[in-house]
Write a protein that holds these residues in place. Structure first.
Motif, PDB file in Angstrom:
ATOM      1  N   ARG A  72       9.517  -1.885  11.413  1.00  0.00           N
ATOM      2  CA  ARG A  72       9.744  -0.525  10.915  1.00  0.00           C
ATOM      3  C   ARG A  72      10.895   0.147  11.664  1.00  0.00           C
TER       4      ARG A  72
ATOM      5  N   ALA B  36       3.072   1.941   5.436  1.00  0.00           N
ATOM      6  CA  ALA B  36       1.972   0.976   5.446  1.00  0.00           C
ATOM      7  C   ALA B  36       1.116   1.144   4.196  1.00  0.00           C
TER       8      ALA B  36
ATOM      9  N   ASN C  33      -2.079   1.864   2.327  1.00  0.00           N
ATOM     10  CA  ASN C  33      -3.247   2.686   2.646  1.00  0.00           C
ATOM     11  C   ASN C  33      -4.459   2.108   1.910  1.00  0.00           C
TER      12      ASN C  33
ATOM     13  N   ASP D  99      -1.884   2.568  -4.108  1.00  0.00           N
ATOM     14  CA  ASP D  99      -1.656   1.311  -3.387  1.00  0.00           C
ATOM     15  C   ASP D  99      -2.620   0.228  -3.851  1.00  0.00           C
TER      16      ASP D  99
ATOM     17  N   TYR E 290       7.941  -0.155  -3.724  1.00  0.00           N
ATOM     18  CA  TYR E 290       7.468  -1.279  -2.919  1.00  0.00           C
ATOM     19  C   TYR E 290       8.589  -2.320  -2.899  1.00  0.00           C
TER      20      TYR E 290
ATOM     21  N   VAL F 139       6.853   0.824   0.967  1.00  0.00           N
ATOM     22  CA  VAL F 139       6.032  -0.263   1.484  1.00  0.00           C
ATOM     23  C   VAL F 139       6.852  -1.546   1.383  1.00  0.00           C
TER      24      VAL F 139
ATOM     25  N   ASP G 271       1.495  -7.129   4.277  1.00  0.00           N
ATOM     26  CA  ASP G 271       2.091  -5.828   4.583  1.00  0.00           C
ATOM     27  C   ASP G 271       2.920  -5.970   5.863  1.00  0.00           C
TER      28      ASP G 271
ATOM     29  N   ALA H 155       4.321  -3.602   7.611  1.00  0.00           N
ATOM     30  CA  ALA H 155       4.412  -2.357   8.380  1.00  0.00           C
ATOM     31  C   ALA H 155       4.234  -2.573   9.875  1.00  0.00           C
ATOM     32  N   HIS H 156       3.493  -3.602  10.258  1.00  0.00           N
ATOM     33  CA  HIS H 156       3.235  -3.839  11.678  1.00  0.00           C
ATOM     34  C   HIS H 156       3.844  -5.159  12.160  1.00  0.00           C
TER      35      HIS H 156
END
Length: 244
Positions: A48, A61, A63, A69, A152, A187, A212, A214-215
């Motif tokens: 990110r 991220a 949800n 989502d 997305y 996303v 995902d 996001a992390h």
């Protein structure tokens, strides 16, 4: 009479100081020692942050309690189920490919078609900041929920059965301004599709995952490059074969 002598002395001292001052470091002199330190923070960079400081856009991220989502994920899953059936079918065009690398374009085109055909979704190849469609580079697809306008970014990837835990690099991103394709807060998803080894001239695609990012943590791999145009300059060639 001391004043002229003092001025002369100061002038000579300043000239000597300027002579002894080190030259400004070149870009290579600054960059390479820093890279060679192999800083730990360069091996655990949040994805990110890479996207934000490259593009100014946020990586959002998924949800798990958000209706949009979850609806979009369900539709992506349905498209991937259909993808497995179509690509594994004996009459699928991908069965004519001897190497899995040759399947990638058909795979990407098919998932784009299936997602774009899903109710309430629009999927296409993302445009660069200059407004041009570019197939190469991250991300591969831009998916939009037409009801909410939520974006997305989708990166489909094929991987061999048994290689999910491999440390071999399979995810790449090259930060560039002119060809940047991340133009939205969005996303970011990887659509991973597993395939078995080709057997009796047949590819079988067995499972899928929606990941995902996001992390995700990524690492920087420094690499210096040169083309044939850079290498084979007339002024650099010091020997060549005789012409036949």
């Amino acid at each position: 009479m001391r004043r002229p002598a003092l001025i002369l002395f100061c002038g000579l001292a300043m000239a000597r100081a300027q002579t002894l001052s080190p030259l400004p470091p070149t870009p290579a002199a600054t960059l390479i020692p820093w890279l060679l330190e192999e800083k730990e923070e360069l091996t655990q960079l949040p994805w990110r942050d890479v996207i934000f400081y490259t593009t100014g856009k946020k990586v959002l991220a998924i949800n798990p309690t958000d209706e949009t989502d979850q609806r979009v994920l369900t539709q992506i899953g349905s498209a991937l189920d259909e993808l497995l059936k179509r690509m594994s079918a004996p009459d699928s065009p991908v069965q004519n490919s001897a190497r899995i690398n040759e399947v990638s374009t058909s795979f990407e085109n098919m998932i784009r078609h299936l997602l774009d055909a899903a109710p309430g979704l629009s999927c296409d190849f993302p445009k660069t900041v200059e407004g041009r469609v570019q197939r190469s580079g991250y991300p591969d697809l831009r998916l939009v929920d037409t009801r909410t306008g939520r974006v997305y970014y989708v990166d489909p990837k094929l991987y061999a059965a048994g290689s999910r835990a491999s440390s071999f690099r399979t995810f790449y991103f090259e930060p560039k301004i002119a060809t940047n394709k991340v133009l939205d807060d969005a996303v970011h998803l990887v659509l991973g599709v597993e395939h078995e080894p080709r057997s009796a001239g047949h590819w079988n695609f067995t499972r899928w995952d929606i990941v995902d990012l996001a992390h995700l943590k990524v690492r920087l791999k420094a690499e210096f490059q040169g083309s044939n145009h850079d290498i084979y300059r007339p002024d650099a060639i010091v020997g060549t074969s005789a012409k036949e």
